[in-house]
Every structure is written in C-alpha cells, then in structure tokens.
Enzyme design. Structure first.
Site, PDB file in Angstrom:
ATOM      1  N   SER A   1       0.870  -1.199   0.021  1.00 36.86           N
ATOM      2  CA  SER A   1      -0.015   0.142  -0.197  1.00 36.86           C
ATOM      3  C   SER A   1       0.798   0.948   0.112  1.00 36.86           C
ATOM      4  O   SER A   1       0.271   2.285  -0.587  1.00 36.86           O
ATOM      5  CB  SER A   1      -0.957  -0.109   1.223  1.00 36.86           C
ATOM      6  OG  SER A   1      -0.224  -0.202   2.361  1.00 36.86           O
TER       7      SER A   1
ATOM      8  N   GLY B   1      -1.987  -4.225   0.899  1.00 33.82           N
ATOM      9  CA  GLY B   1      -2.291  -5.807   1.480  1.00 33.82           C
ATOM     10  C   GLY B   1      -1.167  -6.754   1.486  1.00 33.82           C
ATOM     11  O   GLY B   1      -1.183  -7.720   1.774  1.00 33.82           O
TER      12      GLY B   1
ATOM     13  N   ASN C   1       3.848  -5.866   5.769  1.00 39.70           N
ATOM     14  CA  ASN C   1       2.553  -6.497   5.831  1.00 39.70           C
ATOM     15  C   ASN C   1       2.568  -7.678   6.598  1.00 39.70           C
ATOM     16  O   ASN C   1       1.811  -8.418   7.354  1.00 39.70           O
ATOM     17  CB  ASN C   1       1.484  -6.677   4.743  1.00 39.70           C
ATOM     18  CG  ASN C   1       0.645  -5.259   4.476  1.00 39.70           C
ATOM     19  OD1 ASN C   1       0.152  -4.662   5.329  1.00 39.70           O
ATOM     20  ND2 ASN C   1       0.773  -5.034   3.162  1.00 39.70           N
TER      21      ASN C   1
ATOM     22  N   ASP D   1      -5.206   6.862   9.643  1.00 45.37           N
ATOM     23  CA  ASP D   1      -4.840   5.417  10.212  1.00 45.37           C
ATOM     24  C   ASP D   1      -3.346   5.381  11.104  1.00 45.37           C
ATOM     25  O   ASP D   1      -3.311   4.403  11.544  1.00 45.37           O
ATOM     26  CB  ASP D   1      -4.866   4.385   9.099  1.00 45.37           C
ATOM     27  CG  ASP D   1      -4.030   4.241   7.994  1.00 45.37           C
ATOM     28  OD1 ASP D   1      -3.205   5.337   8.075  1.00 45.37           O
ATOM     29  OD2 ASP D   1      -4.159   3.577   6.910  1.00 45.37           O
TER      30      ASP D   1
ATOM     31  N   HIS E   1      -0.402   5.027   6.729  1.00 45.42           N
ATOM     32  CA  HIS E   1      -0.119   5.360   5.431  1.00 45.42           C
ATOM     33  C   HIS E   1       0.234   6.582   5.467  1.00 45.42           C
ATOM     34  O   HIS E   1      -0.521   7.714   5.782  1.00 45.42           O
ATOM     35  CB  HIS E   1      -1.142   4.889   4.775  1.00 45.42           C
ATOM     36  CG  HIS E   1      -1.598   3.433   4.645  1.00 45.42           C
ATOM     37  ND1 HIS E   1      -2.477   2.711   5.470  1.00 45.42           N
ATOM     38  CD2 HIS E   1      -0.997   2.413   3.990  1.00 45.42           C
ATOM     39  CE1 HIS E   1      -2.534   1.559   5.213  1.00 45.42           C
ATOM     40  NE2 HIS E   1      -1.822   1.240   4.609  1.00 45.42           N
TER      41      HIS E   1
END
Length: 181
Positions: free
Chosen positions: A5, A42, A71, A152, A155
């Site tokens: 991502s 992801g 991830n 979040d 990111h």
C-alpha cells in the site's frame, strides 16, 4: 515496482503517490525509463513472490524495486519466511537480468525489541548476501512526523510522498546510470 500500500497510493488521489512522482522525475532527469507499478495494498512477501515471475516475463525490467515485508510483520508472520521470500524475489529478479533495490522497513516498538530488530535486519542481510541496492528505512524522515500520515497512522499522506521519493532516489539513481537506457 513491486510493493504494498505504501507504493500503491493507498488513500491518495491517483497520480499523487511517490511512484508517480518517480515516473515524472525520471522523464526529466533520465528520459527513456518507464515505471511499471505492480504494487497492491495488503501485499505480503509471499504474494509478491507468487506474482513476480509473470511480472518479470511481461515487463522484462532492467531494475526491480522491492518494497514488501511490512504486511508480513503487521500480521506477525515468521520472519524466516519473509526473509526467504524476499531472497527468492531478489534471486528471480537478478536471474532475469534486472538490478534490484530493496526498500527496508521498520516496525513500531510495540512489537517487542527482539522482533523489531530482527525484522529491520532481514532487509540488510538479504541485500548484503545477494549484493543488491538497499534503502535501510523507506520511511526515514517521515515516521516521526504524525501530520504526514493519514488518519490510520500507518499510511503516509500526500505531504510525505516527495520525501519518500527523495529517500529512494540516491539509492536508485546509481542503478539507473549503470543500466543506461
């Protein structure tokens, strides 16, 4: 570009991520280069490893940038699997004739010092053993700036994208010069 991502413009307007900025910089500083961004939000090292052979065949890249592993750690996957997958991606890329740049990652301290230290070290170990380029920490000069992250707190937002490119550029440019188009 094979990433997750952070390279797939998650939460960003299309064309505003660091990979799009890289493409624009290449057109002005090193014309003739083309960026193929095969990043998926992801994505894990296992996913990247499974997709890489077809991507190498399709694009026949001169340089492969690998930005995967974050991830894996967020999911608590075994570090040995992540390291093995990363190594196999590097080897496959090199066997196809591509130079490789690994973008290393770090995890927050709440994962425990042993895990975070081993995770951070695996990128350097693979890069050293496989003789590839390495950016030790992709989010250097960004991770300590909370206002450069989306809500979040994982990111980076649009404010961070230029710095992400600036982090990669000094490690990528020597590969560009060595593989002149």
């Amino acid at each position: 570009m094979l990433g997750d991502s952070l390279s797939a413009e998650y939460g960003l307007p299309r064309g505003k991520g660091w990979v799009a900025l890289l493409d624009a910089r290449l057109q002005t500083r090193h014309p003739g280069w083309q960026v193929n961004n095969a990043s998926i939000s992801g994505e894990t090292t296992a996913g990247g490893k499974s997709r890489l052979p077809a991507l190498l065949k399709q694009h026949q890249p001169a340089i492969v940038i690998i930005e995967l592993g974050g991830n894996d750690a967020l999911r608590g996957l075994a570090l040995q699997h992540s390291e093995n997958n990363l190594r196999e991606m590097v080897q496959a890329s090199k066997q196809s004739g591509a130079a490789v740049l690994i973008l290393g990652m770090r995890m927050p301290p709440n994962y425990g010092s042993q895990y975070t230290e081993k995770f951070s070290a695996l990128f350097a170990q693979v890069a050293q053993q496989e003789k590839t380029g390495l950016l030790p920490f992709f989010l250097d000069k960004i991770a300590d700036k909370p206002d450069w992250f989306q809500a979040d707190r994982i990111h980076p937002n649009t404010l961070a994208q230029e710095q992400m490119l600036d982090n990669v550029w000094p490690h990528l440019e020597p590969l560009l010069k060595a593989k002149k188009k």
